[in-house]
Design an enzyme around this catalytic site. Sequence first.
Site, mmCIF file in Angstrom:
data_model
loop_
_atom_site.group_PDB
_atom_site.id
_atom_site.type_symbol
_atom_site.label_atom_id
_atom_site.label_comp_id
_atom_site.label_asym_id
_atom_site.label_seq_id
_atom_site.Cartn_x
_atom_site.Cartn_y
_atom_site.Cartn_z
ATOM 1 C CD GLU A 164 -3.061 -1.070 2.156
ATOM 2 O OE1 GLU A 164 -3.054 -0.153 3.005
ATOM 3 O OE2 GLU A 164 -3.980 -1.901 2.081
ATOM 4 C CD GLU A 352 -3.572 -6.280 3.905
ATOM 5 O OE1 GLU A 352 -4.425 -5.506 4.387
ATOM 6 O OE2 GLU A 352 -2.349 -6.031 3.932
HETATM 7 N N1 8P2 Z 1 -6.951 -0.847 8.375
HETATM 8 N N2 8P2 Z 1 -6.856 -1.868 8.229
HETATM 9 C C1 8P2 Z 1 -6.733 -3.236 7.981
HETATM 10 C C2 8P2 Z 1 -5.469 -3.532 7.138
HETATM 11 C C3 8P2 Z 1 -4.185 -3.161 7.887
HETATM 12 O O1 8P2 Z 1 -4.147 -3.809 9.155
HETATM 13 C C4 8P2 Z 1 -3.037 -3.637 7.013
HETATM 14 O O2 8P2 Z 1 -1.778 -3.511 7.674
HETATM 15 C C5 8P2 Z 1 -2.965 -2.785 5.740
HETATM 16 O O3 8P2 Z 1 -2.141 -3.468 4.802
HETATM 17 C C6 8P2 Z 1 -4.353 -2.520 5.135
HETATM 18 O O4 8P2 Z 1 -5.104 -1.547 5.746
HETATM 19 C C7 8P2 Z 1 -5.540 -2.780 5.839
#
Ligand code: 8P2
Length: 446
Positions: A164, A352
């Site tokens: 991300e 995810e």
């Molecule tokens: N917030 N939320 C849940 C989840 C987060 O815990 C992850 O680390 C990220 O990659 C993505 O944002 C999603």
Amino acid sequence: MPYFPEDFIFGVATASYQIEGAWNEDGKGESIWDRFAHTPGNIQDGTTGDVACDHYHRFEEDVALLKELGVDAYRFSISWPRIFPEGRGRVNEKGLDFYRSLTGKLQEAGIKPVVTLYHWDLPQKLQDKGGWESQETVEAFAEYARFLFQSFAKEVFLWITHNEPWVVSFVGHYEGRHAPGKRDFKSALQVSRNLLLSHGLAVQAFREEKTLGSIGITLNLTPVHPFSDSEEDILAAKRCDGYFNRWFLDPLFKGEFPEDMLLWYEKKGFALPQLSEEEKSLIAQPIDFLGINYYFRRVVGKGEGAIFEVEFFNPPQSEYTDMGWEIYPEGLYEIVKRVSEEYQPEDIYITENGIALPDQPDSKGRINDQKRIDYLRSHLLALHRAVDEGCPVSGYFVWSLMDNFEWGFGLSKRFGLVYVDYTTLQRIKKASFYWYQKVVKSKRVD
Ligand SMILES: N#[N+]C[C@@H]1[C@@H](O)[C@H](O)[C@@H](O)[C@@H]2O[C@H]12
């Protein structure tokens, strides 16, 4: 009932800072998330990732859970400062040993390791020298990546360079809700450029090292719908699509930042990130797959917001998660179809998808998270439609294996198939664990 292909990969995902704990053990260096979480006021419930799920000491128990779940693959991230405490140079052998032990246990369990190189925990020493705004961090990331390709040359199924980059750039450097907590849009633009360059250098190193496995990047993508069919709402939705989605998709697959967004930022007076032709080619070099993190859609209309002049809407007829995110399974079908048709990635993994719920054990210690089962079922059915229509999707990872440290929300948001009692660190399998176990085994969504 729909069946997924026999070779379709079902997995679960986690990330180092969110589960490991042992924040300063065995030679690990400080990360920007250690610093950010230790700074009062940054984390909503005042907790930190100092202990989190204590996965660093309990990884064998957690691999046993993965084996019981029966997943084909397990996505985790490597903590950069656990390998290079100062970001580059000196290697922390104990940190490397931890990941060697983890991948070894996964292989014994017949589970494919999927490694995210960067899931937000930058070494603080690099942040002290400019962090992702600095060319030094770009170069240090390439060294870190190459070292890991050499150290795990044969064990890893998928390598993900960045998780991300939009969140790293804009939540960490413009909104300020994530580490390093900057609020400077110009910095965010520069960071997005440098993250893309570091991705390109890592892919180049992967090819040069002839590392086994596949390499890609994970983007959080969200369909953006106009609140009405008015021209100004449609234009607002297009701007948001550029900001949230095309800002990274275009450089990675078309070799250019989206022109409409560059013009919009220039009109707003921001210095634009510069890329030479060589840098554009480096960023857009072929990758083996695109990872997509999908959670929700956005509904927007013309608004007064400073940079984007948009207003966000929450459709009243929808259901929402504990994060306040709309439950919109159709959006997973939409984004996979759109990306497949417009960007033609070699392959796609849903790296995810999941839901936060206020899970609590009942009087018998059980957790009946039926709403999570419903969420996962509806999204898998939407994904199956896209697969059935020929989209190149090879796998799906639930976020998350277990409850964990949810960034700015701390330990208060629970996404896991497994409940974690943060007082005792006991793991409790939720109803969704057993439901997903059946899906993984049968490749069918009931
Ligand atoms: N917030 N939320 C849940 C989840 C987060 O815990 C992850 O680390 C990220 O990659 C993505 O944002 C999603």
